[in-house]
Scaffold this active site. Structure first.
Site, short mmCIF file in Angstrom:
data_model
loop_
_atom_site.label_atom_id
_atom_site.label_comp_id
_atom_site.label_asym_id
_atom_site.label_seq_id
_atom_site.Cartn_x
_atom_site.Cartn_y
_atom_site.Cartn_z
N HIS A 35 0.87 -1.04 -0.02
CA HIS A 35 -0.04 0.50 0.01
C HIS A 35 0.95 1.34 0.07
O HIS A 35 2.18 1.38 0.04
CB HIS A 35 -1.11 -0.47 1.24
N CYS A 58 6.11 6.35 3.47
CA CYS A 58 5.15 5.83 2.97
C CYS A 58 3.96 6.19 2.44
O CYS A 58 3.22 6.19 2.19
CB CYS A 58 3.91 5.64 5.04
N HIS A 79 4.39 0.57 -0.40
CA HIS A 79 5.88 -0.47 0.18
C HIS A 79 4.69 -1.46 0.49
O HIS A 79 3.25 -1.97 0.94
CB HIS A 79 6.15 0.23 1.42
N HIS A 86 3.99 -4.51 4.04
CA HIS A 86 3.97 -5.26 5.21
C HIS A 86 3.05 -7.07 5.05
O HIS A 86 2.66 -7.49 4.21
CB HIS A 86 2.35 -4.53 6.52
N HIS A 117 -1.67 -10.38 -1.19
CA HIS A 117 -1.08 -10.97 -2.15
C HIS A 117 -1.86 -9.39 -3.35
O HIS A 117 -1.73 -9.78 -4.52
CB HIS A 117 -0.56 -12.17 -2.33
N GLU A 150 -14.41 -6.01 18.24
CA GLU A 150 -12.51 -5.38 17.98
C GLU A 150 -11.57 -6.12 17.23
O GLU A 150 -12.05 -7.55 17.18
CB GLU A 150 -11.74 -5.65 19.49
#
Length: 125
Positions: free
Chosen positions: A14, A23, A27, A29, A67, A107
């Protein structure tokens, strides 16, 4: 009150459109997502909700992100794909599939790294 938590992960890239810093560049994660459901009563099997059912549902919700470049996956094609917004989106999608009499998704945590996490907490109806 009982609480049940389940974790799953996905890999995705993202970039943040309205950010001035590293950011703003694309990049990736290895995201970790933790969903929490709660309720007051257990079923006849002594469970609030089956871990397997919660896992299966979470994987279904996260499948569309895995992905990918999150910036092209709705709603993040227009909304910032921040950890906070991902947590809210996952919580909303999980609630649609899990909430029922006596069980409520309350949550969702979204971990970008092992040290960085955003949490969305649903307010009571």
């Amino acid at each position: 009150m009982y609480r049940v938590r389940k974790e799953a992960d996905f890999a995705a890239s993202h970039h943040l459109r309205n950010y001035n810093g590293k950011c703003e560049n694309i990049h990736g994660h290895n995201w970790r997502v933790v969903v929490t459901a709660e309720g007051r009563d257990l079923n006849a099997g002594g469970m609030l909700i089956d871990f397997g059912d919660l896992k299966r549902t979470l994987k279904e919700v996260l499948q569309r992100f895995d992905h990918t470049d999150l910036n092209v996956v709705p709603p993040f094609d227009v909304q910032e794909p921040s950890a906070e917004n991902i947590a809210r989106n996952v919580c909303d999608e999980m609630a649609k599939r899990v909430d029922r009499e006596g069980v409520r998704v309350v949550e969702v945590e979204v971990w970008e790294t092992t040290t960085s996490c955003a949490t969305y907490i649903r307010e009571a109806d």
